[in-house]
Design a protein around this motif. Structure first.
Motif, PDB file in Angstrom:
ATOM      1  N   LYS A  58       3.811  -0.939   5.095  1.00 29.03           N
ATOM      2  CA  LYS A  58       2.828  -1.899   4.617  1.00 29.03           C
ATOM      3  C   LYS A  58       3.003  -2.143   3.120  1.00 29.03           C
ATOM      4  O   LYS A  58       3.450  -1.273   2.377  1.00 29.03           O
ATOM      5  N   ARG A 116      -6.563   3.148  -2.739  1.00 29.11           N
ATOM      6  CA  ARG A 116      -5.718   1.955  -2.687  1.00 29.11           C
ATOM      7  C   ARG A 116      -6.170   0.987  -3.775  1.00 29.11           C
ATOM      8  O   ARG A 116      -7.146   1.242  -4.496  1.00 29.11           O
ATOM      9  N   ARG A 132       1.752  -2.225  -0.484  1.00 29.53           N
ATOM     10  CA  ARG A 132       0.737  -1.505  -1.246  1.00 29.53           C
ATOM     11  C   ARG A 132       0.792  -2.010  -2.693  1.00 29.53           C
ATOM     12  O   ARG A 132       1.490  -2.973  -2.982  1.00 29.53           O
ATOM     13  N   PHE A 156      -1.459  -6.230   3.100  1.00 32.66           N
ATOM     14  CA  PHE A 156      -2.198  -5.920   1.880  1.00 32.66           C
ATOM     15  C   PHE A 156      -3.572  -6.582   1.911  1.00 32.66           C
ATOM     16  O   PHE A 156      -3.703  -7.784   2.181  1.00 32.66           O
TER      17      PHE A 156
END
Length: 247
Positions: free
Chosen positions: A190, A65, A192, A104
């Protein structure tokens, strides 16, 4: 409390960490600092000039990530304000870990950074620089998330000439990392992020990075989508490496 510096963190799953760090050190031309942290999980990609703005982390769990460090004089006060704007505090280690309304991960830190590194010039004469983190925001959470990032940074949201789905935040002069808000067609999920490069010769930069192990996933009017050897997706753009905007 606007950040005076922003650092982009490349977070790697444990099994791909070492190979990932080697690739990003090679492709940026930046040395890797000695490791630090309780489990030697952190390191810095050290530019040839200016102050560091790229760091790496080995994760205990989860997939690769991106996360951001926002550098502020008072992390505690900034975190409290961010919570008031909709963030969730996760941990206080001296640096404070939070998640945005869309999930995030970011941190408030206090260490210094003042001088933006220059773009790197490569054999053949072209130049490039990582200078942007694009927040990829599902459509249903876009309005709230975009307002949050504009308020937490104090940076004005602008429109884009490239796509109505792109909205850059206007960074102050001297900041190393530009923020781009992208509205995804995915309705939920979510938030990203991915890394964007600026380069004055996208074809030459693509060839250079493919030679180091990247794979081209798609080529578009103003950007090329690549994946690193561990399948982390990122983009090369036609934005000027010095100014961060399209010619």
């Amino acid at each position: 409390m606007s950040p005076f510096w922003i650092t982009a963190f490349l977070d790697f799953a444990a099994d791909g960490h070492d190979d990932g760090v080697r690739y990003w050190s090679a492709v940026t031309g930046y040395d890797v600092s000695p490791r630090r942290g309780d489990a030697d999980e952190f390191a810095t990609l050290v530019p040839r000039d200016g102050d560091a703005f790229l760091r790496v982390q080995r994760l205990d769990g989860g997939a690769d990530r991106i996360h951001l460090d926002l550098h502020v004089p008072d992390p505690r006060a900034a975190a409290d304000r961010a919570v008031g704007l909709g963030a969730t505090e996760v941990a206080d280690h001296g640096y404070i870990v939070l998640t945005s309304p869309g999930g995030f991960t970011f941190c408030f830190v206090s260490h210094a950074g003042t001088t933006r590194p220059l773009p790197s010039t490569w054999p053949g004469g072209h130049s490039s620089l990582i200078d942007q983190v694009c927040l990829d925001i599902p459509a249903s959470s876009y309005d709230r998330e975009s307002l949050f990032w504009s308020e937490v940074t104090g940076w004005e949201e602008r429109g884009s000439t490239v796509s109505t789905d792109f909205h850059p935040l206007l960074r102050p002069a001297g900041h190393p990392v530009r923020l781009l808000l992208q509205r995804l067609h995915d309705p939920t999920g979510k938030v990203r992020a991915h890394i964007d490069w600026a380069t004055n010769d996208r074809a030459a930069e693509t060839e250079r990075q493919v030679g180091l192990g990247a794979t081209v996933l798609g080529t578009y009017s103003h950007w090329t989508v690549l994946a690193d050897p561990q399948d982390r997706v990122y983009c090369l753009t036609d934005r000027d490496p010095d100014t961060g905007v399209l010619p």
